[in-house]
Design an enzyme around this catalytic site. Structure first.
Site, PDB file in Angstrom:
ATOM      1  N   ASP A 171      65.800  92.934  59.241  1.00 23.86           N
ATOM      2  CA  ASP A 171      66.152  93.127  58.556  1.00 23.86           C
ATOM      3  C   ASP A 171      65.455  93.658  57.295  1.00 23.86           C
ATOM      4  O   ASP A 171      63.728  94.074  57.146  1.00 23.86           O
ATOM      5  CB  ASP A 171      66.937  92.760  57.137  1.00 23.86           C
ATOM      6  CG  ASP A 171      67.718  93.384  56.289  1.00 23.86           C
ATOM      7  OD1 ASP A 171      68.023  94.755  56.014  1.00 23.86           O
ATOM      8  OD2 ASP A 171      68.158  92.907  55.225  1.00 23.86           O
ATOM      9  N   HIS A 209      65.071 101.526  46.720  1.00 22.07           N
ATOM     10  CA  HIS A 209      65.662 100.331  46.455  1.00 22.07           C
ATOM     11  C   HIS A 209      64.260  99.234  45.974  1.00 22.07           C
ATOM     12  O   HIS A 209      64.196  98.495  45.040  1.00 22.07           O
ATOM     13  CB  HIS A 209      66.092 100.271  47.179  1.00 22.07           C
ATOM     14  CG  HIS A 209      66.380  98.895  47.985  1.00 22.07           C
ATOM     15  ND1 HIS A 209      67.307  97.598  46.904  1.00 22.07           N
ATOM     16  CD2 HIS A 209      66.132  97.811  48.490  1.00 22.07           C
ATOM     17  CE1 HIS A 209      67.713  96.149  47.067  1.00 22.07           C
ATOM     18  NE2 HIS A 209      66.130  96.320  47.961  1.00 22.07           N
ATOM     19  N   GLU A 213      73.878  93.541  49.591  1.00 17.83           N
ATOM     20  CA  GLU A 213      72.945  95.329  49.935  1.00 17.83           C
ATOM     21  C   GLU A 213      74.283  96.535  50.734  1.00 17.83           C
ATOM     22  O   GLU A 213      74.225  94.958  51.634  1.00 17.83           O
ATOM     23  CB  GLU A 213      71.550  94.365  50.285  1.00 17.83           C
ATOM     24  CG  GLU A 213      70.635  93.321  49.113  1.00 17.83           C
ATOM     25  CD  GLU A 213      69.536  92.721  49.951  1.00 17.83           C
ATOM     26  OE1 GLU A 213      69.391  93.312  50.838  1.00 17.83           O
ATOM     27  OE2 GLU A 213      68.975  92.910  48.527  1.00 17.83           O
ATOM     28  N   GLU A 264      74.135  98.645  53.140  1.00 19.58           N
ATOM     29  CA  GLU A 264      73.288  98.428  54.233  1.00 19.58           C
ATOM     30  C   GLU A 264      73.712  99.270  56.242  1.00 19.58           C
ATOM     31  O   GLU A 264      74.806  98.860  56.085  1.00 19.58           O
ATOM     32  CB  GLU A 264      72.262  97.277  55.019  1.00 19.58           C
ATOM     33  CG  GLU A 264      71.742  96.618  53.545  1.00 19.58           C
ATOM     34  CD  GLU A 264      70.715  95.514  53.944  1.00 19.58           C
ATOM     35  OE1 GLU A 264      70.269  96.107  55.399  1.00 19.58           O
ATOM     36  OE2 GLU A 264      70.058  95.149  53.232  1.00 19.58           O
ATOM     37  N   ASP A 310      73.951  92.242  53.356  1.00 19.92           N
ATOM     38  CA  ASP A 310      73.488  91.563  53.228  1.00 19.92           C
ATOM     39  C   ASP A 310      73.909  90.651  51.759  1.00 19.92           C
ATOM     40  O   ASP A 310      72.835  90.993  51.198  1.00 19.92           O
ATOM     41  CB  ASP A 310      71.938  92.288  53.650  1.00 19.92           C
ATOM     42  CG  ASP A 310      70.936  91.126  53.377  1.00 19.92           C
ATOM     43  OD1 ASP A 310      70.886  90.219  53.048  1.00 19.92           O
ATOM     44  OD2 ASP A 310      69.801  91.588  53.476  1.00 19.92           O
ATOM     45  N   ARG A 324      70.033  85.726  44.826  1.00 19.11           N
ATOM     46  CA  ARG A 324      68.662  86.514  44.012  1.00 19.11           C
ATOM     47  C   ARG A 324      68.293  85.367  43.217  1.00 19.11           C
ATOM     48  O   ARG A 324      66.646  85.032  43.234  1.00 19.11           O
ATOM     49  CB  ARG A 324      69.230  87.218  42.848  1.00 19.11           C
ATOM     50  CG  ARG A 324      69.682  88.934  43.106  1.00 19.11           C
ATOM     51  CD  ARG A 324      69.230  89.680  44.122  1.00 19.11           C
ATOM     52  NE  ARG A 324      70.170  90.886  45.058  1.00 19.11           N
ATOM     53  CZ  ARG A 324      69.432  91.128  46.452  1.00 19.11           C
ATOM     54  NH1 ARG A 324      68.657  91.485  46.426  1.00 19.11           N
ATOM     55  NH2 ARG A 324      70.088  92.151  46.259  1.00 19.11           N
ATOM     56  N   GLN A 350      66.607  83.373  46.492  1.00 18.25           N
ATOM     57  CA  GLN A 350      65.306  84.352  47.038  1.00 18.25           C
ATOM     58  C   GLN A 350      63.677  84.174  45.719  1.00 18.25           C
ATOM     59  O   GLN A 350      63.147  84.436  46.516  1.00 18.25           O
ATOM     60  CB  GLN A 350      66.451  85.799  47.360  1.00 18.25           C
ATOM     61  CG  GLN A 350      65.431  86.586  47.533  1.00 18.25           C
ATOM     62  CD  GLN A 350      66.056  87.835  47.688  1.00 18.25           C
ATOM     63  OE1 GLN A 350      67.122  88.719  47.008  1.00 18.25           O
ATOM     64  NE2 GLN A 350      64.754  89.686  47.889  1.00 18.25           N
ATOM     65  N   LYS A 398      68.935  84.795  52.255  1.00 17.91           N
ATOM     66  CA  LYS A 398      70.258  85.382  52.942  1.00 17.91           C
ATOM     67  C   LYS A 398      70.498  84.838  53.524  1.00 17.91           C
ATOM     68  O   LYS A 398      71.671  85.238  54.459  1.00 17.91           O
ATOM     69  CB  LYS A 398      68.454  86.108  53.474  1.00 17.91           C
ATOM     70  CG  LYS A 398      67.722  86.850  52.319  1.00 17.91           C
ATOM     71  CD  LYS A 398      68.825  88.954  52.225  1.00 17.91           C
ATOM     72  CE  LYS A 398      67.650  89.718  50.990  1.00 17.91           C
ATOM     73  NZ  LYS A 398      68.413  90.091  50.436  1.00 17.91           N
ATOM     74  N   THR A 446      75.316  87.272  56.845  1.00 13.44           N
ATOM     75  CA  THR A 446      75.330  88.794  56.563  1.00 13.44           C
ATOM     76  C   THR A 446      76.351  89.203  57.437  1.00 13.44           C
ATOM     77  O   THR A 446      77.285  88.978  58.425  1.00 13.44           O
ATOM     78  CB  THR A 446      74.030  89.101  57.440  1.00 13.44           C
ATOM     79  OG1 THR A 446      73.182  88.381  56.895  1.00 13.44           O
ATOM     80  CG2 THR A 446      74.326  90.675  57.284  1.00 13.44           C
ATOM     81  N   GLU A 475      70.109  96.153  40.949  1.00 17.32           N
ATOM     82  CA  GLU A 475      70.009  97.411  40.563  1.00 17.32           C
ATOM     83  C   GLU A 475      71.030  97.901  39.878  1.00 17.32           C
ATOM     84  O   GLU A 475      70.219  98.357  38.749  1.00 17.32           O
ATOM     85  CB  GLU A 475      69.563  97.994  41.949  1.00 17.32           C
ATOM     86  CG  GLU A 475      68.505  97.363  42.896  1.00 17.32           C
ATOM     87  CD  GLU A 475      68.355  98.864  43.602  1.00 17.32           C
ATOM     88  OE1 GLU A 475      69.196  98.380  45.155  1.00 17.32           O
ATOM     89  OE2 GLU A 475      67.484  99.694  43.677  1.00 17.32           O
TER      90      GLU A 475
HETATM   91 MN    MN Z   1      68.449  93.481  53.284  1.00 19.71          MN
END
Ligand code: MN
Length: 386
Positions: A104, A111, A175, A177, A209, A213, A216, A229, A233, A334
């Site tokens: 990834d 971002h 996420e 992607e 993904d 948080r 992480q 993570k 996925t 975000e």
């Molecule tokens: Mn990602």
């Protein structure tokens, strides 16, 4: 015999022809192609499509991909045996390919800057390496799951006041992607050049993904994302061939400083994909892929520049797709600025994911002559922690 009618506004016309692995009740998974609202069984085109995965076909290489696409076009433009045509609502979709390795990246400047501000307030948002190489990490291939798979809320260590606490993630996020699927392998010791992408990469999928948080934030220094993570996925079931995306190619944003020679392309290109994120049925963001700083070819060149081999079925994802505007951000951390600015979803203020929430990512891209190419969707619902 059946002739498939394609409405003018279909996202799955003859210019698209995405591949997927499907089954009907009582039959084995096999490869099909989506045309309008039907799935056409490809086992009559070539025995390679009787496999429950695209890997054997992808391994045949670029010239076969071109040849077979022509054959499929001839097939679906004519009369097809009834038994080979299934309404898309009547099939079960499976993983389209076996994921070999999963990487990834972190290719959106918007971002990366936003996350830098959120995770490291008071310091430069971008790390000194960010504009010199496409930053990435190795993910967990075995937990890449097809769209529709329930996502169990992960449990783990979170930062506490004095010492860490243990429990279910309270800051579960998405996420949005775009993922690239390697078809033709490259041997150990041989980097893939930035201009060799088309020969190597078979197609494109949508990726979610899922990201815890709080896990992480506590674990990621110094070696990057790990358990925050790797629990899941999700990918979309349709692989849109790169051959269908000629009209979607656009110039990448200017790169300053100029990257090192191995990251330079003769004709740098990105993709004009328009993503859309819905949260419990409500659209909350529309991330534009054309804003991505690092190109797909630069990601593959970087991933192999040290001589690492690449295998059929390798998946490398772009990283969160975020544009410059607030409603173009591809992750909820975000979009809600770390949970401080809730968004309204069906009348309620929301920050991170709650059990029972469902998130769906879709995308379209320009096709030839004003048509649009559809990528299907990647969706998932949050299940309570074990
Ligand atoms: Mn990602």
């Amino acid at each position: 015999m059946t002739r498939i009618e394609i409405p003018d506004d279909s996202l799955y016309g003859h210019a698209n022809l995405p591949y997927g692995v499907f089954s009907t009740p009582g039959t084995s998974p096999r490869v099909g192609v989506r045309v309008a609202d039907t799935v056409v069984d490809l086992t009559a085109v070539d025995p390679v499509f009787a496999a429950p995965s695209l890997n054997p076909f992808m391994a045949q290489g670029h010239s076969r991909w071109v040849e077979v696409r022509e054959q499929i076009l001839d097939l679906v433009a004519g009369e097809i045996p009834d038994a080979a045509v299934h309404p898309v609502d009547a099939v079960t979709m499976h993983m389209p390919f076996e994921v070999a390795d999963y990487v990834d990246f972190y290719a959106s400047e918007h971002h990366a800057s936003n996350l830098g501000r959120l995770f490291r307030p008071g310091s430069e948002p971008l790390m000194p390496n960010w504009k010199h190489l496409p930053v990435g990490y190795h993910g967990r291939a075995g937990t890449v799951v097809p769209s529709g798979t329930g996502i169990v809320r992960p449990t783990g260590q979170r930062k506490g006041e004095d010492s860490p606490t243990f429990g279910e993630s309270r800051r579960l996020d998405i996420e949005a992607e775009v993922g690239f699927v390697v078809g033709t392998p490259s041997p150990l010791g041989t980097p893939v050049g930035a201009d060799d992408f088309d020969e190597r990469v078979f197609g494109v999928v949508l990726v979610n993904d899922w990201s815890a948080r709080d896990i992480q934030a506590w674990e990621y220094v110094p070696l990057g994302p790990f358990l925050g993570k790797s629990f899941a996925t999700s990918i979309s079931p349709w692989v849109v061939p790169l051959l269908a995306l000629e009209a979607a190619r656009v110039a990448t944003p200017p790169q300053d400083p100029e990257p090192l020679p191995y990251l330079r392309e003769k004709n740098p290109w990105g993709l004009d994909l328009s993503l859309e994120i819905t949260w419990n049925g409500q659209v909350v963001s529309r991330p534009p892929y054309r804003e991505m700083y690092w190109s797909p070819a630069q990601m593959l060149a970087h991933m192999t520049v040290n001589g690492a081999s690449s295998r059929t079925g390798d998946l490398f994802a772009s990283g969160t797709v975020s544009g410059p505007e607030k409603d173009q951000r591809g992750a909820f951390i975000e979009l809600t600025w770390g949970g401080k600015e809730p968004v309204t979803v069906n009348g309620e203020p929301r920050t991170f994911l709650e059990d029972g929430d469902e998130v769906t990512i879709t995308a379209t891209a320009p096709g030839p002559s004003g048509t649009r190419i559809g990528f299907g969707e990647v969706t998932g619902r949050i299940l309570p922690a074990h």
